[in-house]
Design a protein around this motif. Structure first.
Motif, PDB file in Angstrom:
ATOM      1  N   LEU A 183      79.668  76.246  49.076  1.00 13.14           N
ATOM      2  CA  LEU A 183      80.673  77.112  48.458  1.00 13.14           C
ATOM      3  C   LEU A 183      81.300  77.968  49.548  1.00 13.14           C
ATOM      4  O   LEU A 183      80.633  78.791  50.180  1.00 13.14           O
ATOM      5  N   LEU A 184      82.590  77.766  49.792  1.00 16.44           N
ATOM      6  CA  LEU A 184      83.305  78.534  50.805  1.00 16.44           C
ATOM      7  C   LEU A 184      83.656  79.908  50.236  1.00 16.44           C
ATOM      8  O   LEU A 184      84.138  80.021  49.103  1.00 16.44           O
ATOM      9  N   ILE A 185      83.397  80.936  51.030  1.00 19.09           N
ATOM     10  CA  ILE A 185      83.500  82.316  50.547  1.00 19.09           C
ATOM     11  C   ILE A 185      84.579  83.044  51.333  1.00 19.09           C
ATOM     12  O   ILE A 185      84.509  83.152  52.560  1.00 19.09           O
ATOM     13  N   GLU A 186      85.571  83.547  50.618  1.00 13.19           N
ATOM     14  CA  GLU A 186      86.646  84.306  51.254  1.00 13.19           C
ATOM     15  C   GLU A 186      87.131  85.375  50.294  1.00 13.19           C
ATOM     16  O   GLU A 186      87.781  85.086  49.285  1.00 13.19           O
ATOM     17  N   GLY A 187      86.782  86.618  50.585  1.00 14.34           N
ATOM     18  CA  GLY A 187      87.284  87.733  49.787  1.00 14.34           C
ATOM     19  C   GLY A 187      86.418  88.146  48.610  1.00 14.34           C
ATOM     20  O   GLY A 187      86.603  89.228  48.061  1.00 14.34           O
ATOM     21  N   GLN A 188      85.458  87.291  48.216  1.00 15.12           N
ATOM     22  CA  GLN A 188      84.638  87.646  47.064  1.00 15.12           C
ATOM     23  C   GLN A 188      83.608  88.726  47.415  1.00 15.12           C
ATOM     24  O   GLN A 188      83.125  88.800  48.537  1.00 15.12           O
ATOM     25  N   SER A 189      83.278  89.530  46.433  1.00 11.30           N
ATOM     26  CA  SER A 189      82.190  90.497  46.595  1.00 11.30           C
ATOM     27  C   SER A 189      80.854  89.768  46.538  1.00 11.30           C
ATOM     28  O   SER A 189      80.788  88.596  46.125  1.00 11.30           O
ATOM     29  N   TRP A 190      79.784  90.455  46.942  1.00 13.36           N
ATOM     30  CA  TRP A 190      78.455  89.849  46.870  1.00 13.36           C
ATOM     31  C   TRP A 190      78.096  89.500  45.430  1.00 13.36           C
ATOM     32  O   TRP A 190      77.526  88.449  45.147  1.00 13.36           O
ATOM     33  N   LYS A 191      78.464  90.369  44.493  1.00 12.70           N
ATOM     34  CA  LYS A 191      78.139  90.122  43.089  1.00 12.70           C
ATOM     35  C   LYS A 191      78.775  88.824  42.600  1.00 12.70           C
ATOM     36  O   LYS A 191      78.120  87.991  41.963  1.00 12.70           O
ATOM     37  N   VAL A 192      80.062  88.634  42.913  1.00 12.60           N
ATOM     38  CA  VAL A 192      80.773  87.417  42.499  1.00 12.60           C
ATOM     39  C   VAL A 192      80.191  86.206  43.210  1.00 12.60           C
ATOM     40  O   VAL A 192      79.980  85.142  42.615  1.00 12.60           O
ATOM     41  N   THR A 193      79.907  86.364  44.493  1.00 17.54           N
ATOM     42  CA  THR A 193      79.348  85.260  45.277  1.00 17.54           C
ATOM     43  C   THR A 193      78.015  84.813  44.718  1.00 17.54           C
ATOM     44  O   THR A 193      77.758  83.610  44.551  1.00 17.54           O
ATOM     45  N   ARG A 194      77.149  85.761  44.421  1.00 20.68           N
ATOM     46  CA  ARG A 194      75.806  85.435  43.913  1.00 20.68           C
ATOM     47  C   ARG A 194      75.894  84.707  42.577  1.00 20.68           C
ATOM     48  O   ARG A 194      75.138  83.768  42.316  1.00 20.68           O
ATOM     49  N   GLN A 195      76.838  85.113  41.736  1.00 17.03           N
ATOM     50  CA  GLN A 195      76.991  84.452  40.439  1.00 17.03           C
ATOM     51  C   GLN A 195      77.551  83.041  40.585  1.00 17.03           C
ATOM     52  O   GLN A 195      77.209  82.146  39.811  1.00 17.03           O
ATOM     53  N   ALA A 196      78.401  82.837  41.597  1.00 18.37           N
ATOM     54  CA  ALA A 196      79.056  81.535  41.770  1.00 18.37           C
ATOM     55  C   ALA A 196      78.156  80.497  42.431  1.00 18.37           C
ATOM     56  O   ALA A 196      78.293  79.301  42.169  1.00 18.37           O
ATOM     57  N   LEU A 197      77.242  80.939  43.292  1.00 20.25           N
ATOM     58  CA  LEU A 197      76.404  80.015  44.039  1.00 20.25           C
ATOM     59  C   LEU A 197      75.364  79.343  43.143  1.00 20.25           C
ATOM     60  O   LEU A 197      74.605  80.016  42.443  1.00 20.25           O
TER      61      LEU A 197
END
Length: 262
Positions: A183-197
């Motif tokens: 999952l490529l991460i650009e601009g997301q917060s940690w909260k959003v990133t953790r939910q998406a992964l």
């Protein structure tokens, strides 16, 4: 994934794209000669269902034509010059080396896979599916079908699929449950990133994101995530990746990154 001993995997971003026109066969051959461990490419679907290595929705920036990739047939794309934008004065250089026209045309994923498969050392592919696109899930379905024909959808296959779209990666995993995904991460917060992964997905933060939000890297590491970083083009940025224990670094200059690691 094959990881070299004692260092991260060095992945050539669109080939050796600092030296050669991105996504051309010339750029990928240069990357292999430079010693890259893996090759990164973006893929888009043509109007007649072929996957081609093109980053932008349009061909305007990187070819001698204009138009949407998704509305063009492979035959049309194959006629385009995909390299002269990088060195517009090459024809006037008496010392320039003449190369096969194939090296400077729009490249199909099928051809790139052939290069990786047939090379005489271990090479891997990191394939990014671009979204949004008019073809939605057809991109991932076409990609997985192609990889399946090569026996590259199981555990240990020399390929991984990357995307900024969690939906796209979920599609890949539905079609090929053992496929490695990033999952490529650009601009997301940690909260959003953790939910998406997904549980075993690899995290792919951009280097600028890691510099702007240092806590993101620390949280990824604390969460036990494998980390692949893009696009790493300075020694200082490489050190950030090493400090994080990054498993792979994606770069436009694989030869230079390898020299820094050495």
């Amino acid at each position: 994934m094959h990881k070299p001993d004692g260092r991260p995997q060095v992945v050539a971003h669109r080939g050796s794209s600092m030296a050669r026109a991105e996504h051309t066969l010339a750029a990928y051959v240069q990357a292999i000669e430079d010693g890259a461990d893996a090759l990164e490419c973006d893929v888009r679907l043509t109007a007649d269902g072929h996957l081609v290595c093109v980053h932008d929705r349009r061909v305007d920036r990187t070819t001698n034509a204009r138009g949407l990739v998704s509305t063009m047939r492979l035959e049309q794309l194959s006629d385009l010059d995909a390299a002269s934008w990088k060195s517009p004065w090459a024809d006037l250089d008496d010392e320039s080396v003449e190369v096969d026209e194939e090296f400077n045309r729009v490249l199909t994923l099928a051809r790139l896979i052939e290069v990786v498969r047939d090379y005489d050392r271990v090479l891997e592919l990191a394939i990014e599916t671009k979204h949004p696109t008019r073809y939605a899930g057809m991109v991932e379905r076409t990609l997985v079908d192609m990889l399946w024909k090569h026996g590259w959808t199981g555990a240990g296959a020399p390929v991984r699929v990357m995307s900024m779209s969690g939906v796209a990666l979920t599609r890949v995993r539905r079609l090929a449950p053992e496929m490695e995904v990033v999952l490529l991460i650009e601009g997301q917060s940690w909260k959003v990133t953790r939910q998406a992964l997904g549980d075993d997905w690899i995290a792919g933060p951009g280097i600028e994101q890691l510099k702007d939000k240092p806590k993101l890297g620390r949280r990824l590491r604390e969460d036990g995530r494998r980390i692949h970083v893009w696009t790493v083009n300075t020694e200082a940025d490489l050190q950030i990746c090493l400090d994080l224990g990054a498993e792979a670094v994606i770069t436009d200059i694989p030869d230079r990154v390898l020299s820094w690691l050495a």
